[in-house]
Structure formats: C-alpha cells, structure tokens
Write a protein that holds these residues in place. Structure first.
Motif, PDB file in Angstrom:
ATOM      1  N   SER A   1     -16.778  -2.163 -62.997  1.00  0.00           N
ATOM      2  CA  SER A   1     -17.049  -0.740 -63.236  1.00  0.00           C
ATOM      3  C   SER A   1     -17.021  -0.501 -64.739  1.00  0.00           C
ATOM      4  N   LEU A   2     -17.984   0.291 -65.215  1.00  0.00           N
ATOM      5  CA  LEU A   2     -18.104   0.566 -66.649  1.00  0.00           C
ATOM      6  C   LEU A   2     -18.207   2.071 -66.834  1.00  0.00           C
ATOM      7  N   ASP A   3     -17.253   2.655 -67.578  1.00  0.00           N
ATOM      8  CA  ASP A   3     -17.237   4.102 -67.761  1.00  0.00           C
ATOM      9  C   ASP A   3     -16.571   4.442 -69.084  1.00  0.00           C
ATOM     10  N   ASN A   4     -17.236   5.272 -69.868  1.00  0.00           N
ATOM     11  CA  ASN A   4     -16.665   5.798 -71.114  1.00  0.00           C
ATOM     12  C   ASN A   4     -16.137   4.688 -72.027  1.00  0.00           C
ATOM     13  N   GLY A   5     -16.891   3.611 -72.118  1.00  0.00           N
ATOM     14  CA  GLY A   5     -16.522   2.531 -73.019  1.00  0.00           C
ATOM     15  C   GLY A   5     -15.488   1.566 -72.498  1.00  0.00           C
ATOM     16  N   THR A   6     -15.082   1.712 -71.232  1.00  0.00           N
ATOM     17  CA  THR A   6     -14.074   0.825 -70.646  1.00  0.00           C
ATOM     18  C   THR A   6     -14.672   0.057 -69.479  1.00  0.00           C
ATOM     19  N   LEU A   7     -14.475  -1.248 -69.473  1.00  0.00           N
ATOM     20  CA  LEU A   7     -14.929  -2.118 -68.391  1.00  0.00           C
ATOM     21  C   LEU A   7     -13.719  -2.571 -67.591  1.00  0.00           C
ATOM     22  N   VAL A   8     -13.792  -2.461 -66.257  1.00  0.00           N
ATOM     23  CA  VAL A   8     -12.708  -2.938 -65.393  1.00  0.00           C
ATOM     24  C   VAL A   8     -13.280  -3.883 -64.342  1.00  0.00           C
ATOM     25  N   TRP A   9     -12.457  -4.839 -63.909  1.00  0.00           N
ATOM     26  CA  TRP A   9     -12.846  -5.767 -62.864  1.00  0.00           C
ATOM     27  C   TRP A   9     -11.587  -6.341 -62.228  1.00  0.00           C
ATOM     28  N   ALA A  10     -11.754  -7.006 -61.102  1.00  0.00           N
ATOM     29  CA  ALA A  10     -10.631  -7.590 -60.375  1.00  0.00           C
ATOM     30  C   ALA A  10     -10.594  -9.089 -60.612  1.00  0.00           C
ATOM     31  N   ASP A  11      -9.381  -9.627 -60.660  1.00  0.00           N
ATOM     32  CA  ASP A  11      -9.205 -11.070 -60.837  1.00  0.00           C
ATOM     33  C   ASP A  11      -7.853 -11.449 -60.250  1.00  0.00           C
ATOM     34  N   VAL A  12      -7.612 -12.752 -60.171  1.00  0.00           N
ATOM     35  CA  VAL A  12      -6.335 -13.242 -59.696  1.00  0.00           C
ATOM     36  C   VAL A  12      -5.416 -13.426 -60.893  1.00  0.00           C
TER      37      VAL A  12
ATOM     38  N   PRO B   1     -27.686  -8.768 -58.482  1.00  0.00           N
ATOM     39  CA  PRO B   1     -26.541  -8.075 -59.097  1.00  0.00           C
ATOM     40  C   PRO B   1     -26.783  -6.582 -59.265  1.00  0.00           C
ATOM     41  N   LYS B   2     -25.746  -5.811 -58.997  1.00  0.00           N
ATOM     42  CA  LYS B   2     -25.787  -4.356 -59.198  1.00  0.00           C
ATOM     43  C   LYS B   2     -25.361  -4.057 -60.625  1.00  0.00           C
ATOM     44  N   ILE B   3     -26.126  -3.222 -61.303  1.00  0.00           N
ATOM     45  CA  ILE B   3     -25.956  -3.016 -62.743  1.00  0.00           C
ATOM     46  C   ILE B   3     -25.147  -1.746 -63.003  1.00  0.00           C
ATOM     47  N   GLN B   4     -24.239  -1.821 -63.970  1.00  0.00           N
ATOM     48  CA  GLN B   4     -23.474  -0.676 -64.445  1.00  0.00           C
ATOM     49  C   GLN B   4     -23.982  -0.302 -65.838  1.00  0.00           C
ATOM     50  N   LEU B   5     -24.168   0.990 -66.087  1.00  0.00           N
ATOM     51  CA  LEU B   5     -24.696   1.465 -67.368  1.00  0.00           C
ATOM     52  C   LEU B   5     -23.735   2.470 -67.986  1.00  0.00           C
ATOM     53  N   ASP B   6     -23.492   2.308 -69.293  1.00  0.00           N
ATOM     54  CA  ASP B   6     -22.662   3.259 -70.036  1.00  0.00           C
ATOM     55  C   ASP B   6     -23.124   3.255 -71.487  1.00  0.00           C
ATOM     56  N   GLY B   7     -23.715   4.349 -71.931  1.00  0.00           N
ATOM     57  CA  GLY B   7     -24.225   4.396 -73.299  1.00  0.00           C
ATOM     58  C   GLY B   7     -25.324   3.383 -73.504  1.00  0.00           C
ATOM     59  N   ASP B   8     -25.132   2.484 -74.477  1.00  0.00           N
ATOM     60  CA  ASP B   8     -26.108   1.431 -74.766  1.00  0.00           C
ATOM     61  C   ASP B   8     -25.744   0.102 -74.118  1.00  0.00           C
ATOM     62  N   TYR B   9     -24.734   0.099 -73.244  1.00  0.00           N
ATOM     63  CA  TYR B   9     -24.246  -1.151 -72.669  1.00  0.00           C
ATOM     64  C   TYR B   9     -24.472  -1.193 -71.159  1.00  0.00           C
ATOM     65  N   ILE B  10     -24.747  -2.387 -70.667  1.00  0.00           N
ATOM     66  CA  ILE B  10     -24.785  -2.624 -69.229  1.00  0.00           C
ATOM     67  C   ILE B  10     -23.830  -3.766 -68.906  1.00  0.00           C
ATOM     68  N   ALA B  11     -23.362  -3.785 -67.656  1.00  0.00           N
ATOM     69  CA  ALA B  11     -22.465  -4.842 -67.191  1.00  0.00           C
ATOM     70  C   ALA B  11     -22.860  -5.220 -65.772  1.00  0.00           C
ATOM     71  N   TRP B  12     -22.697  -6.477 -65.441  1.00  0.00           N
ATOM     72  CA  TRP B  12     -22.983  -6.943 -64.092  1.00  0.00           C
ATOM     73  C   TRP B  12     -22.309  -8.292 -63.878  1.00  0.00           C
ATOM     74  N   THR B  13     -22.102  -8.658 -62.608  1.00  0.00           N
ATOM     75  CA  THR B  13     -21.583  -9.975 -62.253  1.00  0.00           C
ATOM     76  C   THR B  13     -22.689 -10.755 -61.578  1.00  0.00           C
ATOM     77  N   GLU B  14     -22.919 -11.983 -62.036  1.00  0.00           N
ATOM     78  CA  GLU B  14     -24.069 -12.768 -61.601  1.00  0.00           C
ATOM     79  C   GLU B  14     -23.631 -14.150 -61.133  1.00  0.00           C
ATOM     80  N   ARG B  15     -24.202 -14.613 -60.024  1.00  0.00           N
ATOM     81  CA  ARG B  15     -23.966 -15.977 -59.570  1.00  0.00           C
ATOM     82  C   ARG B  15     -24.765 -16.937 -60.450  1.00  0.00           C
ATOM     83  N   THR B  16     -24.063 -17.834 -61.141  1.00  0.00           N
ATOM     84  CA  THR B  16     -24.712 -18.745 -62.088  1.00  0.00           C
ATOM     85  C   THR B  16     -24.614 -20.206 -61.657  1.00  0.00           C
ATOM     86  N   GLY B  17     -24.020 -20.458 -60.518  1.00  0.00           N
ATOM     87  CA  GLY B  17     -23.903 -21.824 -60.020  1.00  0.00           C
ATOM     88  C   GLY B  17     -23.496 -21.785 -58.564  1.00  0.00           C
TER      89      GLY B  17
END
Length: 393
Positions: free
Chosen positions: A248-259, A199-215
């Motif tokens: 994507s994580l920037d300035n306290g906002t997290l965005v992602w794509a979904d159906v 997974p590629k990691i996104q960093l913003d302030g004290d937070y990180i975000a990533w999408t991970e295959r769990t199954g």
C-alpha cells in the motif's frame, strides 16, 4: 492724687494645631489619603479609559467577573451513511443496453472522477478492451486509454499527474504503462515489462509501487519514479507467502507485510519514500494485504477465506478486531469498508460503529475504496455488470 491702674491680665495664647502632638499625624494622614485618591483615580477612571484605546485589555481591581457565556458547540455534520436511505446513497454505473460493453471492472476514483475498465466478447472471450472516465454529475463517459498492445486493461489508477495501468496479456504478464495528464497530446510509455502474473499497481504522486513475480519462487517489491523511470527493489520474497500480499502506498509512505527475521511471526514494514530507514511493527497476528491511510493501518489475518479477521491499528497501538469472515477491504480517510457474506459494511473509526451499506436483498462483490468512496458490483443478477459506489464523507 493717686492714679488707679487697671491690672493687665495675662492672656494665654491658643496653641496651633500644628504645634500640637496631633499635627504630624494628621498631616501624614492627609498625604496618604491624597496618594490613595490619586491611585484610585488612576486605577478606576484613567486606566479603564486609556488602555483600551491602546488595544490593551484592562479590568479594574475588584470589578465583578461576568458569568462566562458557554461556547456553543457546533452540531456535528452527520455522514450520509448515518442519515440517508441506502437506496438514495448508492450511485449506479451501467452501460446503455445498446452498447456492446457488458462487463466493467477495476473502478478507481480521484477528485470526484471515476475510471474503470470495460469489456465485451472478442472471439468468445471476454476482453477488457477499453477504459472510461465517468463524471457522476453529468453521467458522461469518455474513453481514457490508447490502443492496447496486448489483451486487457487492468488496474488503472490516476491522479492529477498520471494515469497508470497494466496492458495485460490474457495468459499473464504484460506492460506497465503510464500516460502524463499535464500536457496536451501526451502519449503512453512503458514503465516496465512484466513476464508473469498481473501485478496491481499503487500510485502516489510521481511514484508507483507493485509486487511482481520474478522467478519460480521469487517475488520483488518495486518502487518507481515516473519522472525518471528509476526503479528500486525495496524487498525480495524468496519462497514466501508474503510475496502474494499487496503493498500500500499513501502520502509518501509504503507499507507491506513480511516475516520477522527474529521469531518468524508477521510484521508490517513501512518506509518513507524520501528516506532509507524501514520501520517494523509486530501486531501479534498474521498479516496479509496491509493498507495505510495516514492515520491507521488495516490488514487481514488470512487469505480472504472463512474465518479471516479484519484488524486495524492507530500509531502501532494494540490491534482492534473489526469483523471476521471478511473477504476484501479498503481504507478511507477515517473509515474502513469491507465485504462479507455478499454485503458491504463500513466501520467508522471515530465512532467504532459498523453500518451495512448495501440492502439486505442485494448481493454485492466488494471492489475497493478510493477518494472516500466505496465501490462494489451488484451481483444479484449477472445478466449485466452493474457497478455501484457510495460516498462516505
């Protein structure tokens, strides 16, 4: 003897002006004139001198209005990409020929400093076994990481508080690690173990975000507070192609794509990390790898293949097509850079203008945007990796 007496003539007394019919009129006129004179003295002499001393602007009645001097508009400072020679705009990062490192990857800028991974041959296999900080001014390189527990450093990102990276296994999985940058002698610690994928990691302030295959058919979008190591699952993707789309994580906002649950079309989801409400935007296209920069959202309508279009939208407005046949892209503060046909292009959002960043004869692989710098690999010759970047602001 008779006396003669002079007959007395009766004299008429002159009438006083005051006693005439004009007297009251003239008196009133005098009073009016005196009042008007006093008012004129006050308006045209006293007030113009006294009020400015008290800091009050005052203009006497009937004073001519001066012709306004037009405000001088400053000449906009041209961006380097609009004025500089492309060869001068590019800055090259390459190891000296006496170094054993021949490969570089995953570059990321913060506050004028670059971090990247470096690789060399280990048992006939390329291993990205080191990370370096690079100062463009002095061109000095310093090692950034600790000893690997696995095989490769991948996807390092950093800010003034943290350095975060994936200590990856060659066949997938590994450890998401963080190193505090605010204390002396700080050591890395494990944020989470990853069992499959990279997974590629996104960093913003004290937070990180990533999408991970769990199954086998399950992916999860995580957010983690590096101070507490508390992780939250924001979204689960069950047997969905959106699990392969980067957040994507920037300035306290997290965005992602979904159906969209209602009609099956794509939507862009966003959430403020300090809140719990998810907002949704349906742009009317398929959405892959949405990125946010605080001003706009950009995305691809395909999976990096031929015919893929690059879009952006400001404040959920009608999407604008920037270009097509786009392979990768990244967003700056007010521009969007992308790779197409082995060249790097920059779209200036305010001018709605596309400029080619790399020369015609150079073949380039897009690597990203960070700190308003565009990064790419010069792949014209593959004898040695040549990392390049260019500031856009």
């Amino acid at each position: 003897m008779k006396r003669r007496f002079r007959s007395a003539r009766t004299r008429r007394r002159r009438k006083s002006l005051k006693a005439s019919n004009w007297g009251p009129i003239l008196a009133l006129a005098g009073v009016v004139f005196a009042v008007l004179a006093f008012i004129a003295l006050l308006l045209f002499v006293v007030l113009p001198k006294v009020l400015p001393l008290l800091g009050i602007d005052y203009k006497a009645p009937f004073s001519p209005t001066p012709t306004p001097v037009p405000t001088v508009m400053p000449t906009p400072t041209p961006r380097p990409i609009e004025t500089a020679d492309l060869d001068e705009l590019q800055i090259e990062v390459v190891f000296p020929s006496n170094q054993s490192y021949r490969w570089v990857g995953d570059p990321y800028f913060f506050d004028g400093t670059l971090i990247f991974t470096a690789g060399k041959l280990v048992d006939t296999q390329v291993r990205m076994s080191e990370m370096f900080y690079f100062d463009p001014g002095s061109r000095a390189m310093t090692e950034a990481g600790e000893r690997l527990e696995n095989d490769d450093y991948l996807f390092p990102v950093f800010n003034d508080r943290w350095l975060v990276y994936l200590d990856a296994k060659a066949d997938g999985g590994g450890l998401i690690k963080a190193i505090p940058r605010t204390g002396d002698g700080a050591k890395s610690f494990v944020v989470k173990e990853v069992y499959t994928g990279q997974p590629k990691i996104q960093l913003d302030g004290d937070y990180i975000a990533w999408t991970e295959r769990t199954g086998t058919k399950m992916d999860k979008l995580y957010v983690c507070d590096l101070n507490t190591l508390e992780s939250t699952t924001v979204q689960m993707f069950s047997n969905s192609v959106y699990g392969q789309s980067l957040p994507s994580l920037d300035n306290g906002t997290l965005v992602w794509a979904d159906v969209s649950s209602g009609d099956g079309v794509s939507e862009i989801c966003s959430i403020q990390l300090t809140q719990s409400t998810i907002s949704n935007f349906k742009p009317g296209t398929y959405v892959h790898d949405p990125q946010i920069n605080g001003r706009c959202i950009a995305w691809l309508d395909g999976h990096h293949g031929p015919g893929t279009k690059l879009y952006y939208s400001i404040a959920n407005s009608v999407p604008v097509v920037i270009d097509e046949n786009v392979v990768e892209f990244g967003v700056g503060s007010d521009f969007i850079a992308y790779g197409k046909d082995e060249h790097i292009f920059v779209y200036l959002c305010d001018k709605k203008k596309i400029s080619r960043l790399t020369p015609q004869e150079e073949h380039a692989q897009f690597l990203g945007v960070s700190d308003d710098k565009v990064l790419w690999m010069d792949v014209t010759s593959r004898e040695r990796d040549i990392l390049k970047f260019a500031p856009i602001q």
